[in-house]
Design an enzyme around this catalytic site. Structure first.
Site, PDB file in Angstrom:
ATOM      1  N   LYS A 185       0.851  -1.189   0.000  1.00  0.00           N
ATOM      2  CA  LYS A 185       0.000   0.000   0.000  1.00  0.00           C
ATOM      3  C   LYS A 185       0.889   1.242   0.000  1.00  0.00           C
ATOM      4  CE  LYS A 185      -1.846   2.955   2.085  1.00  0.00           C
ATOM      5  NZ  LYS A 185      -1.859   4.448   1.821  1.00  0.00           N
ATOM      6  N   GLU A 260       8.808   1.463  11.493  1.00  0.00           N
ATOM      7  CA  GLU A 260       9.900   2.433  11.405  1.00  0.00           C
ATOM      8  C   GLU A 260       9.244   3.797  11.371  1.00  0.00           C
ATOM      9  OE1 GLU A 260      11.827   5.252   9.977  1.00  0.00           O
ATOM     10  OE2 GLU A 260      12.329   4.120   8.169  1.00  0.00           O
ATOM     11  N   CYS A 294      13.025  10.530   7.936  1.00  0.00           N
ATOM     12  CA  CYS A 294      12.854  10.220   9.360  1.00  0.00           C
ATOM     13  C   CYS A 294      14.158  10.291  10.133  1.00  0.00           C
ATOM     14  CB  CYS A 294      12.244   8.829   9.527  1.00  0.00           C
ATOM     15  SG  CYS A 294      10.579   8.666   8.869  1.00  0.00           S
ATOM     16  N   GLU A 395       9.047  16.635  15.221  1.00  0.00           N
ATOM     17  CA  GLU A 395       9.526  16.305  13.883  1.00  0.00           C
ATOM     18  C   GLU A 395       8.866  17.245  12.868  1.00  0.00           C
ATOM     19  OE1 GLU A 395      10.529  12.313  11.362  1.00  0.00           O
ATOM     20  OE2 GLU A 395       8.530  12.422  12.254  1.00  0.00           O
TER      21      GLU A 395
END
Length: 491
Positions: A185, A260, A294, A395
Site C-alpha cells: 500500500k 519504522e 525520518c 519532527e
C-alpha cells in the site's frame, strides 16, 4: 508506465494490481496525483478501500495456499526469480526515477540513486532466499528437536511518500524471499512506482497474487490492511501517531508488526572534529530530500567553544546548496511533497521565531518566479535554540535544522537522548575512544561517525523508543517475515 512530468493536459489513468490483474477500485472512485514541482495533476489512481483490501487479501491467500505456488517453491527458485526482478528494476531505472521525481519532487539524481538502491536490496534478498533455515537443538529427552523457519502468509506492507521505491524494496525483499504473499500500500501522494513494481514482478515471473498493490488513503486502505483478520503481519514506515494507530488496529487478530517511525536525530559536533568536513557534508544529512527523512539530523549539537565557527561554516555551506527544478541534474534539493507539507513546515518556522530562535539562513521560498507554482522552500538554519523548544522537539519533516550548544561530552549525550525518538544520530570527532563512548551512550538505532546517510542492504536499520521497533535490511529483516516452528522427533 509513461508519465509526463511537465505541465500538460494529459492525465494518466492508473490502476491497482490485484491477483495479477490491473483493476479499478470496487466503487470506481479515484484520486488525483500531483507533481509538487509544478502543481499540475499528472495522473489519477484508484481510491482503494475496505472492499479492495478484501479482494487483495483473498488473492494473496489463494496464491499463498497454492500447493505448487510461491511458498512451496524451492528457495533457490524463489531467489532466482527475485534476481530477475532486481534486474528488471535496474533495467527500467530511468523510467522509475522519472516517475519518482514527478511524483515526489525530489532531484532526479537522488531518484536514480534510490532506484539503483532498491535493485540492490532485491538482489541481496535474492541471494538470501536459500539461507532461511532453522536449527537442530540438543535436548534432554530421547530424540531431537529441530526448528523450521516458515513464512507468515499474507503480509501488509504500508510505505511512506518520502522514499517510495526504496521503502518498498526494504519490505518486499525479505517478505518475498521468505515465501510470503504481499499487499503493498503506497502513500496517496506517491503511488506511481509501487504500481510499476507490481507490473515488473509479473514480468519477472513472480506468480499472480504474490505481489498485490492497493492504492488509496491510509485512513481507508491502510487501516483496512492493519485491521484485516486475513493479514498475518503488517509492516509500516511513517509518522509515530499513525504507527500507534497501526498497533491498535493490528491487535484485533494479534498480528506481527514492525514499525519504522519518526525521528529528531542529533548531529553531535565536538571541538576536536574536522569542522570543515562536517560543514561540507552535513547539510545533506538534513536537507537531502528537502528534509523529508525520518533520520534527518535536524538537531546540530555543537560544543560551546566552537559554536560560532560551526554556525558560520554550516550556514555558508547551506547557502551553496542548489535548490531548483527536480529534473535538472545540478539540483540538490527539490520540492516538498505537497503545498500542504510546505505550509506545515512554514508554520514551524514561525513557531521557532515565536520561541525566540534566530534564522541564520533560509526560511523563505526561492525568489525565482519560475518556482512559484511548486512546493519549494529554502534550507533553513536556526540558531539560538534550546532543546526545550518545539522546533527542537517535534519532527518538522522539512528543510529546517536547529543549532544547540552543549558544554561537554556528558551534556552532549544527555541532550542527544532528550527526545521521544531514537532513530539515528551523528557524531563528529577525531577521538576514536570518544566516538565509541558516545555511540554506545546514544539511544538510537543507527549512529554515523564522521559520515552521514551511509546505508547498505546488509546492515540493519530501525529505531529505539518512539521511532519504532524491528530491524529492516540485512538478515535481521528475515525475522520480521517468518515464524519459528519447533518439531520434536522421538528416536
Amino acid at each position: 508506465m509513461a508519465i509526463d512530468p511537465t505541465p500538460s493536459t494529459d492525465v494518466s489513468v492508473l490502476k491497482m494490481m490485484i491477483g495479477g490483474q490491473s483493476i479499478e477500485a470496487a466503487d470506481g472512485q479515484t484520486f488525483e496525483v500531483v507533481n509538487p514541482a509544478t502543481g499540475s495533476v499528472i495522473a489519477t489512481a484508484p481510491l482503494g478501500g475496505r472492499e479492495d483490501v478484501d479482494r487483495a487479501v483473498a488473492a494473496a491467500r489463494k496464491a499463498f495456499d497454492d500447493p505448487k505456488g510461491w511458498a512451496t517453491w524451492a528457495a533457490g527458485k524463489r531467489g532466482r526469480t527475485l534476481a530477475k526482478f532486481a534486474a528488471l528494476v535496474k533495467q527500467n531505472s530511468e523510467e522509475l526515477a522519472q516517475l519518482e521525481t514527478a511524483n515526489g519532487g525530489k532531484p532526479i539524481t537522488s531518484s536514480r540513486g534510490e532506484v539503483v538502491g532498491a535493485s540492490l536490496v532485491f538482489d541481496y534478498y535474492a541471494g538470501a532466499a536459500n539461507k532461511v533455515f532453522g536449527q537442530t537443538i540438543p535436548v534432554s529427552k530421547p530424540g531431537i528437536d529441530m526448528t523450521l523457519r516458515e513464512p507468515i502468509g499474507v503480509v501488509g506492507l504500508i510505505i511512506p511518500w518520502n522514499f517510495p521505491i526504496l521503502m518498498a524494496s526494504w519490505k518486499l525483499g525479505p517478505a518475498l524471499a521468505a515465501g510470503n504473499a504481499c499487499i503493498l500500500k503506497p502513500a496517496s501522494y506517491t503511488p506511481l512506482t509501487a504500481i510499476r513494481l507490481g507490473e515488473l514482478a509479473l514480468e519477472a515471473g513472480i506468480p499472480a497474487g504474490i505481489l498485490n498493490v492497493v492504492t488509496g488513503p491510509g485512513g481507508s486502505a491502510g487501516a483496512s490492511i492493519a485491521a484485516h483478520p486475513g493479514v498475518g503481519k503488517v509492516a509500516f514506515t511513517g509518522e509515530t501517531t499513525t504507527g500507534q494507530e497501526i498497533m491498535r488496529l493490528a491487535s484485533s487478530n494479534v498480528k506481527k508488526i514492525s514499525l519504522e517511525l519518526g525521528g529528531k536525530s542529533p548531529n553531535i559536533v565536538f571541538a576536536d572534529a574536522d569542522l570543515a568536513k562536517f560543514a561540507r557534508e552535513s547539510p545533506y544529512s538534513v536537507f537531502d530530500n528537502c528534509g523529508q527523512d525520518c533520520c534527518a539530523r535536524s538537531r546540530i549539537l555543537v560544543e560551546r567553544s566552537v559554536h560560532d565557527e560551526v554556525v558560520e561554516l554550516f550556514a555558508a555551506a547551506t547557502r551553496n546548496v542548489k535548490v531548483g527544478d527536480p529534473l535538472d541534474d545540478a539540483t540538490e534539493v527539490g520540492t516538498l511533497v505537497s503545498a500542504k507539507q510546505r505550509d506545515r513546515v512554514k508554520d514551524y518556522i514561525e513557531i521557532g521565531l515565536g520561541e525566540g530562535a534566530n534564522i541564520v539562513v533560509g526560511g523563505v521560498a526561492p525568489d525565482d518566479p519560475a518556482f512559484a507554482a511548486g512546493a519549494y522552500l529554502m534550507p533553513t538554519v536556526f540558531d539560538g535554540v534550546t532543546n526545550e523548544m518545539r522546533i527542537a522537539k517535534e519532527e518538522i519533516f522539512g528543510p529546517v535544522v536547529s543549532v544547540i550548544p552543549f558544554k561537554d561530552e556528558n551534556d552532549a549525550v544527555l541532550q542527544g537522548n532528550d527526545t521521544q525518538y531514537g532513530l539515528a544520530a551523528g557524531v563528529w570527532t577525531r577521538d576514536v575512544s570518544k566516538a565509541h563512548r558516545v555511540a554506545r551512550a546514544l539511544r538510537a538505532g543507527t549512529v554515523w561517525v564522521n559520515c552521514y546517510n551511509v546505508f547498505d542492504a546488509t546492515a540493519p536499520f530501525g529505531g529505539y523508543k518512539e521511532s519504532g521497533y524491528g530491524r529492516e535490511l540485512g538478515k535481521y529483516a528475515l525475522d520480521l517475515y517468518t515464524q519459528v516452528k519447533s518439531v520434536w522427533l522421538q528416536l
